[in-house]
Design an enzyme around this catalytic site. Structure first.
Site, PDB file in Angstrom:
ATOM      1  N   GLY B  50      35.348  -5.174 -34.297  1.00 23.62           N
ATOM      2  CA  GLY B  50      35.905  -4.002 -33.493  1.00 23.62           C
ATOM      3  C   GLY B  50      35.242  -2.561 -33.856  1.00 23.62           C
ATOM      4  N   CYS B  51      34.440  -2.613 -34.710  1.00 25.50           N
ATOM      5  CA  CYS B  51      33.556  -1.356 -35.009  1.00 25.50           C
ATOM      6  C   CYS B  51      32.097  -1.478 -34.522  1.00 25.50           C
ATOM      7  CB  CYS B  51      33.792  -1.073 -36.467  1.00 25.50           C
ATOM      8  SG  CYS B  51      35.285  -1.124 -37.292  1.00 25.50           S
ATOM      9  N   GLN B  52      31.475  -0.317 -33.929  1.00 28.30           N
ATOM     10  CA  GLN B  52      30.312  -0.426 -33.713  1.00 28.30           C
ATOM     11  C   GLN B  52      29.287  -0.513 -35.082  1.00 28.30           C
ATOM     12  OE1 GLN B  52      27.515   2.867 -31.858  1.00 28.30           O
ATOM     13  NE2 GLN B  52      28.617   2.163 -30.209  1.00 28.30           N
ATOM     14  N   SER B  53      29.558   0.023 -36.072  1.00 27.97           N
ATOM     15  CA  SER B  53      28.905  -0.047 -37.524  1.00 27.97           C
ATOM     16  C   SER B  53      29.477  -1.160 -38.102  1.00 27.97           C
ATOM     17  CB  SER B  53      28.992   1.292 -37.989  1.00 27.97           C
ATOM     18  OG  SER B  53      30.228   1.577 -38.082  1.00 27.97           O
TER      19      SER B  53
END
Lengths: 399, 139
Positions: B50-53
């Site tokens: 759920g994180c872009q990075s």
């Protein structure tokens, strides 16, 4: 022309909004918002169905939009299907084309630079029909390896899918050449024009592609509007995608017949308020194109400045100025795309970061994501300068 | 330092900055400090979804305390996860599981990060809670 787009007066975190996420969606001019509102306030009625005054008014607005869209791309109105956007257009096509023309073992060629919406619908089709996807690669500079196309085409190739302009690379693909190669082998071509239609004059007769699809929301019209253009008798040959009201001839328990195209593909209540905004949107696009000189200077400036930043890699290097639209995707050594986007956001600059719905292309270049700045004709040189200055500042914060 | 003292210290640190860019500078400094996180631990199981990075979170228990370690390929994200584990590492599973994480609202981290990042933060918090809950229930 800035005054047409009232969102440009907005402030974010107390700073003027610098909107450089135009490739995701454009801002909307006053004329579009007015038409949109007018349709809800004065002319709301369902289309085609009733004999009363407002129904015919709403239908007239809707069909006028079809005429204007057709004129805009040099097509006949009867070859224009309205959809909710590029994604819906491709899903419609992948289903209907798949039903009529794709069998087990057949092949579909997709360009490596395609958006997920020109990949996944074809993967779904391939799962249904046990067909196979083949990839037309891009080279290091972001140009399609068109010389590889003839050897990819086989007697099993059913369709070739390619974007007019990739939403990541910004390179203008040689679609006429691709169409020539494919047609010489009897293979139809779908062109995803979501980015191309915004920046390039499109004449579907000249391109000679079989299908051209695009969205309204990227070219100033209301969101939830899209187009599927099909040449010749394709729309007559393809079976319907969705069944429902208004797409039928007669409905009996023993079976139904369908309305002629394009109604055959427009089941159910359509985007009554949105579709008429195509007219002011096209007028805006044409007016902005005439004033495009400023954007060429911005493109040249941004390209030069990005090249001068140490450790910056641009994806989609133009061979000459017209080879690229003003869209710049890049990575910077020692500065993660997400960090840059977060910092630039707080400086008032709206950019896109991440995979940009093109994961296979990210894999191709060996990156987890990129940062993208995409300009529209209402952006100014001052904003471009502020972007470069802020980018340099953000990079120095991170290194 | 107790858990509430640790939280208070971060809230006070953040209150010194009016501008969000300064708060980012603070997180970047935190993120630049190299944490001991071996490349071999950067597995998919330790990746927070759920994180872009990409963010990896690892945990172990020493003397009844949960010890977290984390890494990310993005510095601001690494700063945020460092901030979180700086507060929660070395606490008991009960302490972490019972905490309301409200101090994150006090420093404005939740509402001031972009939606994708905000999702990332939510995922980080949930992963920390999940680890604490399962340690408490199984411990």
């Amino acid at each position: 022309m800035k005054e047409w787009f009232s969102q440009l007066d907005e402030k974010v975190y107390g700073k003027p909004l610098v909107y450089l996420d135009n490739a995701a969606t454009s801002l909307r001019p006053r004329s579009v918002i007015d038409k949109w509102t007018e349709m809800s306030v004065k002319n709301n009625s369902n289309l085609h169905r009733a004999v009363h005054y407002t129904a015919s008014k709403a239908t007239e607005e809707y069909e006028n939009a079809r005429k204007q869209v057709a004129d805009f791309i040099g097509a006949k109105p009867s070859r224009i299907v309205f959809t909710s956007g590029t994604t819906a257009s491709i899903n419609l096509l992948a289903f209907s084309f798949g039903e009529c023309c794709v069998r087990e073992g057949d092949e579909i060629i997709i360009a490596e630079c395609e958006h997920h919406s020109d990949i996944v619908p074809w993967q779904l089709l391939c799962q249904r029909k046990k067909a196979v996807i083949k990839v037309l690669p891009v080279d290091e500079t972001g140009h399609l390896c068109v010389d590889r196309l003839p050897s990819l085409l086989t007697e099993k190739t059913r369709i070739v899918c390619v974007s007019h302009v990739s939403n990541v690379l910004g390179i203008v693909n040689p679609i006429s050449k691709i169409v020539d190669i494919c047609h010489s082998r009897g293979v139809p071509v779908l062109v995803d024009g979501a980015q191309g239609i915004v920046h390039l004059p499109v004449d579907v007769g000249e391109i000679a592609c079989d299908f051209y699809v695009f969205s309204g929301h990227k070219m100033y019209a209301a969101p939830g509007t899209g187009v599927l253009y099909a040449s010749g008798d394709w729309l007559d040959r393809l079976p319907p995608y969705m069944g429902g009201g208004e797409m039928i001839g007669t409905v009996k328990w023993s079976g139904s017949t369908y309305a002629p195209a394009p109604q055959k593909f427009e089941a159910g209540t359509q985007n009554i308020s949105g579709v008429p905004t195509w007219c002011p949107a096209i007028t805006t696009a044409e007016a902005l194109r005439r004033k495009d000189a400023g954007l060429s200077a911005i493109k040249e400036y941004v390209l030069e400045k990005l090249h001068s930043i140490g450790g910056l890699r641009l994806y989609g290097e133009p061979a000459f100025p017209e080879d690229k639209i003003p869209l710049f995707s890049f990575t910077v050594e020692g500065a993660h795309h997400e960090d840059l986007a977060l910092i630039l956001d707080k400086m008032g600059i709206a950019l896109r970061s991440g995979q940009m719905c093109a994961e296979p292309l990210m894999d191709r270049f060996g990156v987890t994501g990129m940062l993208r700045a995409s300009f529209a004709p209402y952006n100014t040189m001052k904003e471009a300068e502020y972007f470069i200055e802020s980018l340099n500042k953000a990079i120095s914060m991170l290194r | 330092m107790t858990l509430s003292e640790a939280k208070q210290a971060v809230v006070e640190d953040f209150s010194m900055y009016d501008e969000w860019l300064d708060k980012y500078e603070y997180l970047i400094e935190l993120g630049k400090k190299p944490g001991p996180f071996p490349e071999s631990s950067k597995t998919d199981e330790k990746l927070i979804k759920g994180c872009q990075s990409r963010v990896w979170l690892d945990s172990k228990v020493e003397n009844g305390k949960v010890i977290f370690s984390a890494d990310s390929d993005a510095i601001i994200t690494k700063g945020i996860i460092s901030l979180l584990i700086g507060v929660y590492s070395g606490r008991t599973a009960e302490e972490i599981a019972d905490d309301d994480f409200a101090w994150l609202d006090e420093i404005g981290l939740r509402e001031n990060l972009s939606p994708t990042r905000s999702n990332g933060l939510v995922s980080m918090i949930e992963t920390i809670k999940k680890i604490a809950n399962s340690l408490r229930d199984n411990g």
